[in-house]
Design a protein around this motif. Structure first.
Motif, PDB file in Angstrom:
ATOM      1  N   GLY A 206       0.811  -1.206   0.000  1.00 15.29           N
ATOM      2  CA  GLY A 206       0.000   0.000   0.000  1.00 15.29           C
ATOM      3  C   GLY A 206       0.843   1.254   0.000  1.00 15.29           C
ATOM      4  N   VAL A 207       0.245   2.360  -0.415  1.00 19.36           N
ATOM      5  CA  VAL A 207       0.857   3.690  -0.378  1.00 19.36           C
ATOM      6  C   VAL A 207      -0.157   4.609   0.283  1.00 19.36           C
ATOM      7  N   PRO A 208       0.226   5.231   1.412  1.00 22.80           N
ATOM      8  CA  PRO A 208       1.470   4.991   2.160  1.00 22.80           C
ATOM      9  C   PRO A 208       1.454   3.613   2.810  1.00 22.80           C
ATOM     10  N   ALA A 209       2.604   3.208   3.345  1.00 28.64           N
ATOM     11  CA  ALA A 209       2.706   1.887   3.961  1.00 28.64           C
ATOM     12  C   ALA A 209       1.708   1.756   5.110  1.00 28.64           C
ATOM     13  N   ALA A 210       1.066   0.569   5.200  1.00 29.40           N
ATOM     14  CA  ALA A 210       0.016   0.344   6.194  1.00 29.40           C
ATOM     15  C   ALA A 210       0.621   0.209   7.590  1.00 29.40           C
ATOM     16  N   GLU A 211      -0.103   0.716   8.568  1.00 24.63           N
ATOM     17  CA  GLU A 211       0.221   0.505   9.967  1.00 24.63           C
ATOM     18  C   GLU A 211      -0.489  -0.769  10.440  1.00 24.63           C
ATOM     19  N   VAL A 212       0.168  -1.514  11.332  1.00 27.42           N
ATOM     20  CA  VAL A 212      -0.348  -2.812  11.773  1.00 27.42           C
ATOM     21  C   VAL A 212      -0.765  -2.726  13.233  1.00 27.42           C
ATOM     22  N   GLU A 213      -1.933  -3.294  13.516  1.00 35.69           N
ATOM     23  CA  GLU A 213      -2.453  -3.403  14.889  1.00 35.69           C
ATOM     24  C   GLU A 213      -2.923  -4.837  15.100  1.00 35.69           C
ATOM     25  N   TRP A 214      -2.689  -5.401  16.293  1.00 36.24           N
ATOM     26  CA  TRP A 214      -3.083  -6.778  16.610  1.00 36.24           C
ATOM     27  C   TRP A 214      -4.331  -6.779  17.472  1.00 36.24           C
ATOM     28  N   LEU A 215      -5.221  -7.741  17.161  1.00 35.71           N
ATOM     29  CA  LEU A 215      -6.438  -7.941  17.943  1.00 35.71           C
ATOM     30  C   LEU A 215      -6.424  -9.343  18.539  1.00 35.71           C
ATOM     31  N   LYS A 216      -6.884  -9.439  19.793  1.00 34.84           N
ATOM     32  CA  LYS A 216      -7.079 -10.746  20.442  1.00 34.84           C
ATOM     33  C   LYS A 216      -8.543 -10.859  20.811  1.00 34.84           C
TER      34      LYS A 216
ATOM     35  N   GLU B  79     -10.973 -10.036  19.053  1.00 32.14           N
ATOM     36  CA  GLU B  79     -11.593  -8.790  18.580  1.00 32.14           C
ATOM     37  C   GLU B  79     -11.321  -7.597  19.485  1.00 32.14           C
ATOM     38  N   GLU B  80     -10.431  -7.722  20.449  1.00 30.15           N
ATOM     39  CA  GLU B  80     -10.056  -6.607  21.312  1.00 30.15           C
ATOM     40  C   GLU B  80      -8.626  -6.201  21.000  1.00 30.15           C
ATOM     41  N   PRO B  81      -8.338  -4.868  20.881  1.00 26.61           N
ATOM     42  CA  PRO B  81      -6.973  -4.426  20.570  1.00 26.61           C
ATOM     43  C   PRO B  81      -5.989  -4.814  21.669  1.00 26.61           C
ATOM     44  N   ILE B  82      -4.772  -5.119  21.241  1.00 31.10           N
ATOM     45  CA  ILE B  82      -3.698  -5.469  22.179  1.00 31.10           C
ATOM     46  C   ILE B  82      -2.808  -4.243  22.366  1.00 31.10           C
ATOM     47  N   ASP B  83      -2.634  -3.840  23.610  1.00 32.66           N
ATOM     48  CA  ASP B  83      -1.750  -2.713  23.926  1.00 32.66           C
ATOM     49  C   ASP B  83      -0.501  -3.273  24.592  1.00 32.66           C
ATOM     50  N   SER B  84       0.591  -3.300  23.823  1.00 35.71           N
ATOM     51  CA  SER B  84       1.829  -3.861  24.374  1.00 35.71           C
ATOM     52  C   SER B  84       2.415  -2.999  25.474  1.00 35.71           C
ATOM     53  N   ASN B  85       1.982  -1.749  25.575  1.00 32.59           N
ATOM     54  CA  ASN B  85       2.492  -0.885  26.638  1.00 32.59           C
ATOM     55  C   ASN B  85       1.947  -1.293  28.002  1.00 32.59           C
ATOM     56  N   LEU B  86       0.815  -1.995  27.993  1.00 32.20           N
ATOM     57  CA  LEU B  86       0.209  -2.412  29.258  1.00 32.20           C
ATOM     58  C   LEU B  86       0.655  -3.796  29.696  1.00 32.20           C
ATOM     59  N   ASP B  87       1.326  -4.527  28.833  1.00 29.61           N
ATOM     60  CA  ASP B  87       1.757  -5.880  29.153  1.00 29.61           C
ATOM     61  C   ASP B  87       3.203  -6.045  28.697  1.00 29.61           C
ATOM     62  N   GLU B  88       4.118  -6.138  29.646  1.00 30.00           N
ATOM     63  CA  GLU B  88       5.526  -6.270  29.288  1.00 30.00           C
ATOM     64  C   GLU B  88       5.849  -7.611  28.643  1.00 30.00           C
ATOM     65  N   ASN B  89       4.941  -8.563  28.763  1.00 33.35           N
ATOM     66  CA  ASN B  89       5.197  -9.889  28.195  1.00 33.35           C
ATOM     67  C   ASN B  89       4.916  -9.932  26.696  1.00 33.35           C
ATOM     68  N   ILE B  90       4.318  -8.858  26.145  1.00 32.64           N
ATOM     69  CA  ILE B  90       3.925  -8.832  24.737  1.00 32.64           C
ATOM     70  C   ILE B  90       4.689  -7.728  24.021  1.00 32.64           C
ATOM     71  N   ASP B  91       5.212  -8.031  22.826  1.00 24.36           N
ATOM     72  CA  ASP B  91       5.946  -7.069  22.009  1.00 24.36           C
ATOM     73  C   ASP B  91       5.366  -7.102  20.601  1.00 24.36           C
TER      74      ASP B  91
END
Length: 898
Positions: free
Chosen positions: A169-179, A181-193
């Motif tokens: 894609g143009v511009p390059a797509a940003e990626v977000e992970w869902l678990k 159907e809920e977004p994953i915030d790696s800032n709240l869980d140090e075990n996830i990167d």
């Protein structure tokens, strides 16, 4: 002329701008601050064209006479510019702002080595200034991901790496992970990167990390979702610590002891592997046998002492007591006067006259005593002769129904127990059922048999009947009615007519059909139940669901399958249980015969709620094994409480049992309690024990506070799950000791609560007398199978022989519209594995044999007749006929219809 020259110069200036960017044409007016080059206050930014919407490029400079855009090296036409002019109040310089529109078509039409670009060029009187180049690109986002995340199964604390390569894609797509159907915030869980090249990394997997993961890619154009990846975090099972070694099972001599462990540390989850290795270990042990002491023979009398006494002694050494044996009872020495009472302390001071006179007196006394004894014996002899009609009591018997406490030597008399039931006379009953009438058959079934001790009218197949005793509705087991024999075995001689063999009070039976044994031959057939612990050790999560049953002899070959009925304790739900039939080989190993849901022609299993009926072509040793499929698998247990008064104390003992809900399992408990003097205090109740690894709790509640008390630390007891689930050979799961405050207290009222954590609960209400004299033994009647352990010939079958032959002749022949033996099987709730019956010479006969095995206690012939009427084979109306002596009617119309 001068004005024309100014216009000409201006036209030349614009023409030069259109052709040469390095032109030094002067502007029309000169700013007030000479010597200043244009300075850009705003430069064009990189932009993206979304769909068909044009974008606007804008720049602003000061001081500037003119500003033009140049795109891809070519000047943009003046008409495409939009210009605004203002004055900077701070400096007094002119500020010029110019903007242009760039369309999608312009960008698409451009073909060059680089992206479409534009920049601003501003003029002042000293020269030109150029802005930065702003690129213009068409924005888009492809639909398909270059790499979708893949599902994984990882062990707990393992690393999880999910790869995701978003669409181009143009511009390059940003990626977000869902678990889920809920977004994953790696800032709240140090075990996830989630920062490593769009990948999701979980350093140490937890059970909570199981779920469905989705990669979400988005830019200014659109959003795209990847395929979901299922992550399963599993836990491999781990063994718990070994339990303590059990006590030696042999009270005397060689035996064995065992210890066990469970696969619960942790329990396998989410498909994790079950523990490898053995859950039970056994070792041999030897218990020293107690030896009671016994007296040696008395020694010779000693010489007469100066006190005119002599002694004799004996020792408790023949043998001496050891290993806890009893010591000898009685005296270890005896003493007697050695001068018959005529003791002379000083012989030297006595004269000869005194000595002779004393001896004479002694002789006279002995003579008088002998004369008196002789006269007394003669008088007694005459008295007996005069009263010769009086017979002496030769036997003395006492019956004990409570705990036997030998407090006095006088109580150590021979105890005998009278028979509970008196034998009944021979009976001869003729019965003609409505089933025979419905089929139009005139034959009557005669049942001849000698009543067995303990035979009473039956008809209620429940293991317990309702009774009433002193306004108190309780189910009380008379322990004397249960056989104390340690061998559960029956045998009889069977021939061509067949019959039925039953192990009394166990629910185990064997039906030998008519014709299974060749004519002019007979076999002694046996049926036995392995008591105590079975030789079959289930593997992994498997459990034994019923008794281990042997029938034989193994070398007997039958021409028609025999029906073996084995009770089981499973709440048989195919969604929660996988039940198999196993057989022991001649080498002692166990092999699987079939699953109860399997389709095979070698064997047939029909699982009823409380028993499994097996059609066998060969005899041997069989057992039912169940493997729980889910935690909702239920093992049905029978909970019972017994009580007895302790010896030499004010204590009353309560013993709580949990046994499989099979008659034979409970009979064994009753037999053991009978030997201990125990009394059943409440109707046994059914407990649904789930396979959810939760333990069992037993507690005593509602004890009268001022009359009784529970001894310390015994109010609540917990039993591990594995001991209950696998069916411990020691079904006693809880023992409580209650103490009376006063010997005058004779009644005990309390509640025994048996419950599984996160499961079923049962309350047993105890209301009994603890005194021996006030107890009431209320007779309990068992199944009618206890009356006839062996039934031979036609009397063993509910369906008369003539009716059976007509049914087989009718249904074995293929009929129109499918009215054949298959419909007969369907009407009798037999809907699977019909290939087994199809392989028999007479499928209808085998179906009727199975009906006989299932209805051995009720024998509901009317229901079978109704099933035949539904098929349409019979049209006669059923009539209730049950007179003992009824003449045989003739039904010519019915016979023609059959």
């Amino acid at each position: 002329m001068g004005l024309w020259k100014k216009r000409e110069k201006r036209d030349c200036s614009f023409g030069c701008l259109a052709g040469n960017e390095n032109s030094e044409a002067l502007p029309e007016s000169i700013p007030s601050a000479p010597g200043t080059l244009p300075h850009f206050l705003e430069e064009p930014d990189d932009s993206y064209i979304i769909k068909s919407n044009p974008i606007v490029l804008r720049c602003r400079a000061v001081p500037a006479m003119q500003i033009f855009f140049k795109c891809n090296g070519d000047w943009v036409h003046q008409n495409e510019h939009v210009s605004l002019e203002s004055l900077d109040e701070a400096t007094g310089l002119k500020v010029r702002e110019v903007s242009i529109n760039v369309t999608r078509q312009q960008v698409e039409d451009f073909h060059g080595p680089e992206d479409y670009w534009c920049q601003c060029v501003a003029w002042s009187h000293l020269g030109t200034s150029k802005s930065r180049k702003a690129s213009v690109r068409i924005a888009y986002l492809r639909k398909n991901f270059e790499q979708d995340p893949q599902g994984k199964e990882v062990p707990i604390e393992g690393m999880i790496v999910l790869h995701c390569r978003p669409p181009e894609g143009v511009p390059a797509a940003e990626v977000e992970w869902l678990k889920n159907e809920e977004p994953i915030d790696s800032n709240l869980d140090e075990n996830i990167d989630t920062r490593a090249d769009h990948n999701l990394i979980i350093r140490q997997a937890r059970l909570s990390d199981s779920g469905n993961y989705t990669c979400m890619a988005a830019n200014i154009v659109a959003k795209r979702r990847s395929l979901s990846a299922t992550v399963v975090v599993y836990v491999n099972g781990g063994w718990s610590s070994w339990t303590e070694w059990s006590s030696c099972n042999a009270r005397c001599g060689r035996g064995w002891q065992k210890r066990s462990r469970t696969c619960t540390n942790p329990a396998p989850l989410n498909g994790g592997a079950f523990c490898e290795g053995m859950s039970v270990q056994k070792i041999t042990c030897t218990s020293l046998c107690p030896v009671d002491g016994s007296w040696e023979v008395w020694s010779e009398w000693s010489v007469c002492s100066p006190e005119c006494e002599h002694l004799r002694v004996r020792e408790c050494a023949a043998p001496a007591p050891r290993n806890g044996g009893k010591h000898c009872e009685g005296l270890s020495q005896e003493s007697e006067n050695c001068t018959e009472g005529l003791c002379i302390q000083d012989v030297e001071r006595s004269g000869a006259i005194a000595l002779y006179s004393g001896l004479a007196a002694a002789v006279l006394a002995v003579a008088v005593l002998a004369l008196g004894v002789t006269l007394y014996r003669r008088s007694q002899s005459n008295s007996l002769l005069l009263n010769s009609s009086l017979q002496p009591e030769l036997t003395v018997s006492r019956t004990y129904s409570g705990p036997i406490c030998l407090q006095d030597p006088l109580d150590k008399e021979l105890m005998t127990e009278s028979s509970l039931f008196n034998p009944l006379a021979d009976i001869k009953v003729k019965v003609q059922s409505s089933f025979m009438v419905s089929l139009g058959v005139t034959d009557r079934a005669e049942y001849h048999g000698k009543a067995h001790p303990g035979t009473f009218p039956h008809g209620n197949p429940r293991p317990f009947g309702t009774i009433q005793a002193r306004n108190k509705a309780m189910f009380i087991q008379n322990l004397a009615s249960i056989s104390s024999s340690s061998e559960l075995r029956s045998s009889a001689l069977f021939g061509h007519l067949g019959g039925r063999l039953v192990v009394p009070n166990t629910g185990v039976s064997l039906l030998i059909p008519h014709g299974a044994i060749p004519e002019e031959s007979s076999w002694e057939i046996y049926l036995a139940i392995t008591q105590k612990e079975s030789s079959l050790e289930p593997e992994g999560p498997e459990v034994l669901l019923g008794p281990e049953v042997s029938c034989g002899p193994p070398e007997l070959a039958v021409s028609t399958p025999c029906a073996l009925s084995i009770p089981h304790c499973a709440h048989a739900d195919p969604q929660h249980w996988s039940i198999h039939l196993k057989r022991r080989t001649q080498q002692g190993k166990w092999e699987e015969v079939m699953s109860v849901e399997e389709e095979t022609t070698s064997c047939y299993c029909l699982l009823d709620p409380y028993a499994c009926h097996i059609l066998l072509n060969s005899f041997g040793t069989y057992a039912l094994i169940g493997e729980p499929i889910s935690d909702c698998a239920v093992r049905q247990l029978k909970v019972a409480v017994f009580g007895c008064l302790s010896c030499n104390s004010l204590d009353y003992n309560l013993r709580v049992y949990c046994v499989d809900n099979t008659p034979c399992a409970f009979q064994e408990v009753v037999s053991d309690e009978r030997l201990q003097g125990g009394q059943l205090l409440e109707e046994p109740k059914l407990l649904h024990f789930k396979g959810n690894t939760c333990s069992l709790q037993i507690s005593v509640l509602d004890v009268p506070p001022f009359l009784w008390r529970i001894k310390p630390f015994t109010a609540c007891q917990e039993v591990p799950f594995s001991r209950v689930w696998r069916g411990s050979p020691r079904p006693l799961l809880g023992a409580f000791s209650l103490e009376r405050f006063s010997p005058a207290t004779s009644q005990l009222c309390c509640t025994v609560c048996v419950r599984q954590l996160q499961g079923h609960e049962q309350l047993l209400h105890v209301q009994t007398s603890v005194l021996e004299a006030e107890r009431e033994n209320i007779t309990f009647f068992g199944h009618e199978d206890s009356a006839f352990p062996a039934q031979l010939g036609p009397k063993a079958f509910k369906i008369p022989r003539s009716i059976r032959q007509r049914i087989c002749a009718t249904f074995d022949t293929p009929g129109a519209k499918g009215k054949d033996w298959q419909l007969l099987a369907q009407k009798n709730s037999i809907s699977r594995n019909l290939s087994f019956f199809a392989a028999q010479s007479s499928p209808s006969a085998v179906i009727l044999d199975l009906w006989e095995a299932r209805h051995q206690h009720d024998g509901d012939l009317d229901s079978l007749a109704c099933a035949l009427e539904e098929i349409g084979r019979t049209h006669s109306k059923l009539s209730d006929v049950a007179e003992p002596e009824l003449e045989e009617p003739e039904f010519p119309g019915s016979r023609n219809g059959l």
